[in-house]
Design an enzyme around this catalytic site. Structure first.
Site, short mmCIF file in Angstrom:
data_model
loop_
_atom_site.label_atom_id
_atom_site.label_comp_id
_atom_site.label_asym_id
_atom_site.label_seq_id
_atom_site.Cartn_x
_atom_site.Cartn_y
_atom_site.Cartn_z
N LYS A 123 16.09 -1.78 -0.41
CA LYS A 123 14.32 -1.72 -1.05
C LYS A 123 14.20 -0.57 -1.32
O LYS A 123 13.20 -0.43 -2.52
CB LYS A 123 14.22 -2.61 0.68
CG LYS A 123 14.74 -3.65 0.62
CD LYS A 123 13.85 -5.26 1.04
CE LYS A 123 14.12 -5.94 1.40
NZ LYS A 123 13.07 -6.90 2.43
N LEU A 138 1.06 -1.54 0.17
CA LEU A 138 0.12 0.02 0.32
C LEU A 138 0.51 1.24 0.12
O LEU A 138 0.25 1.89 -0.67
CB LEU A 138 -1.17 0.17 1.62
CG LEU A 138 -1.82 -0.71 1.49
CD1 LEU A 138 -2.97 -1.19 2.96
CD2 LEU A 138 -3.21 -0.72 0.27
N LYS A 140 -5.16 -2.50 16.40
CA LYS A 140 -5.85 -1.39 15.74
C LYS A 140 -6.44 -0.20 16.20
O LYS A 140 -7.32 0.59 16.03
CB LYS A 140 -6.82 -1.81 14.39
CG LYS A 140 -5.50 -2.06 13.38
CD LYS A 140 -4.60 -1.10 12.72
CE LYS A 140 -3.11 -1.89 12.00
NZ LYS A 140 -2.25 -0.49 11.79
N SER A 188 -5.58 2.50 9.40
CA SER A 188 -5.81 2.15 10.34
C SER A 188 -7.02 0.69 9.92
O SER A 188 -5.83 0.33 8.41
CB SER A 188 -6.90 2.32 11.41
OG SER A 188 -7.62 2.25 12.35
N ASN A 223 1.92 4.19 7.20
CA ASN A 223 1.44 3.70 6.44
C ASN A 223 1.89 2.46 7.32
O ASN A 223 1.76 0.86 7.35
CB ASN A 223 1.26 3.54 5.49
CG ASN A 223 1.37 2.09 4.54
OD1 ASN A 223 0.41 1.53 4.67
ND2 ASN A 223 2.75 1.53 3.89
N TYR A 281 -3.28 -7.61 16.49
CA TYR A 281 -3.59 -6.51 15.90
C TYR A 281 -5.13 -6.52 15.59
O TYR A 281 -5.05 -4.92 15.53
CB TYR A 281 -3.63 -7.71 13.88
CG TYR A 281 -3.58 -6.34 12.72
CD1 TYR A 281 -2.51 -5.99 12.55
CD2 TYR A 281 -4.32 -6.72 12.26
CE1 TYR A 281 -2.33 -5.49 11.41
CE2 TYR A 281 -5.24 -5.54 11.05
CZ TYR A 281 -3.63 -4.74 10.80
OH TYR A 281 -3.59 -3.55 9.65
N ASP A 292 12.29 2.45 11.49
CA ASP A 292 11.77 1.09 12.08
C ASP A 292 11.54 1.74 12.73
O ASP A 292 12.11 1.80 14.05
CB ASP A 292 13.61 0.49 12.22
CG ASP A 292 13.57 -0.85 12.73
OD1 ASP A 292 12.29 -1.13 12.67
OD2 ASP A 292 14.50 -1.73 12.95
#
Length: 365
Positions: free
Chosen positions: A84, A59, A230, A193, A139, A226, A112
């Site tokens: 990367k 994303l 959120k 989120s 993100n 998780y 990080d």
């Protein structure tokens, strides 16, 4: 007898009894996935400086490509691995044909979020090296069902909550400064989120110390962690916005804070999970998920939303109500408790050799 009750069950009966409406949440989710597609973004970001964390893949990468395509003046790819990030930069430059300034306009910076020092160092670099910051898209995040502790905190909470919010508060003064120096700008601070905030009973909130409970391995539920992370993001940002409104003058907010739900996407968010879980989720994402490019459109809409989206949860480019219990008196109490205890954790980071400064009045906690 009470001493024999497992801690997970015991805390459920105390103080708050959160009961998410799973049926309604599922219907909302499926309707969005199958019947709503965010339009292709066309808003111009000319003259603006944009930061996107976790932008070498998924994303964040696709959102960064959109921002560059839409003519932002400077784009910072904030990534864990610089090599990367450089590969992502080359891909973006190669794919956007109408611009030839990519190697100057796009910079790759290390970040990080599992490291507090890296997080604060990144914020300090932003303050010193960039003349303006118009948009910050937070993100970067992880999803893992494996217990791991980093700097004294469970890994998902460390990344998705503590250092994500630490970075937000550290960069908020720079966004406010940008508004003062460039009144035509409407800076945005966006936390990516998830709908998954709707699916947890958040039992840890019934503990006197939420973060101590989240750090208790014996009470760890990897399938719910998780979701909890959120939900904490949602609660914290809503309370933060309430407190900022209480200390500001009337009129539009100088910085628009948004919570953005990209929907379920065919991304590699689950690469921290065990192999079985990865395969199960891969199949589900394949059947229901949208592409990362489509999901990334929501991040772009959150970065140019109007003041009516300040403190709001956005899906498919539009404001959407969060889980209903959050609007109740219980929700307000939970929100306040989460904010106050999170701020104590963030303030505690000042004693670890880093000196984060919020630059805003957040009231007592």
């Amino acid at each position: 007898m009470a001493a024999r009750i497992p801690r997970k069950i015991a805390i459920m009966s105390q103080e708050f009894n959160i009961q998410p409406n799973i049926g309604t949440a599922l219907r909302t989710f499926l309707h969005s996935q199958y019947f709503r597609t965010p339009p292709y973004p066309t808003h111009s970001f000319a003259n603006q400086t944009v930061i996107v964390t976790g932008s070498n893949i998924g994303l964040g990468f696709e959102a960064a490509r959109h921002f560059y395509r839409l003519n932002c003046a400077k784009l910072i790819l904030a990534v864990r691995t610089v090599s990367k990030g450089e590969t992502a930069k080359e891909d973006i430059v190669r794919s956007v044909k109408h611009r030839t300034d990519g190697f100057e306009a796009i910079e790759v910076w290390p970040l990080d979020l599992s490291s507090t020092q890296s997080t604060v160092s990144f914020a300090e670099r932003v303050k010193s090296d960039l003349s303006r910051v118009d948009i910050v898209v937070e993100n970067a995040g992880i999803n893992s069902t494996t217990w791991q502790v980093v700097e004294g905190f469970e890994h998902v909470i460390q990344v998705n909550v503590i250092n994500t919010l630490l970075l937000a508060l550290c960069l908020l003064p720079k966004l406010n400064e940008t508004k003062s120096k460039y009144p035509e700008s409407t800076p945005h601070l966006e936390i990516v989120s998830s709908e998954m905030h709707r699916y947890t009973k958040f039992p840890q909130v019934n503990s006197p110390d939420i973060y101590q409970q989240l750090n208790d391995k014996s009470a760890y539920d990897g399938t719910d962690r998780y979701n909890v992370s959120k939900l904490i993001e949602v609660l914290f940002v809503r309370e933060l916005v309430d407190r900022l409104r209480a200390t500001s003058t009337s009129g539009p907010p100088p910085v628009v804070l948004t919570l953005v739900n990209p929907g379920l996407c065919r991304s590699n968010l689950d690469h921290h999970m065990n192999v079985v879980a990865q395969w199960l989720l891969y199949g589900f994402r394949l059947a229901v998920g949208r592409s990362t490019e489509v999901g990334s459109r929501t991040l772009v809409y959150g970065a140019c939303a109007g003041p009516e989206s300040h403190g709001e949860f956005m899906s498919d480019g539009q404001n959407q109500r969060v889980e209903p219990w959050i609007y109740t008196e219980t929700g307000k109490e939970v929100q306040r408790k989460v904010f106050e205890q999170t701020m104590r954790v963030l303030d505690g980071r000042r004693s670890k050799g880093v000196k984060p400064e919020w630059g805003v009045d957040l009231g007592s906690y």
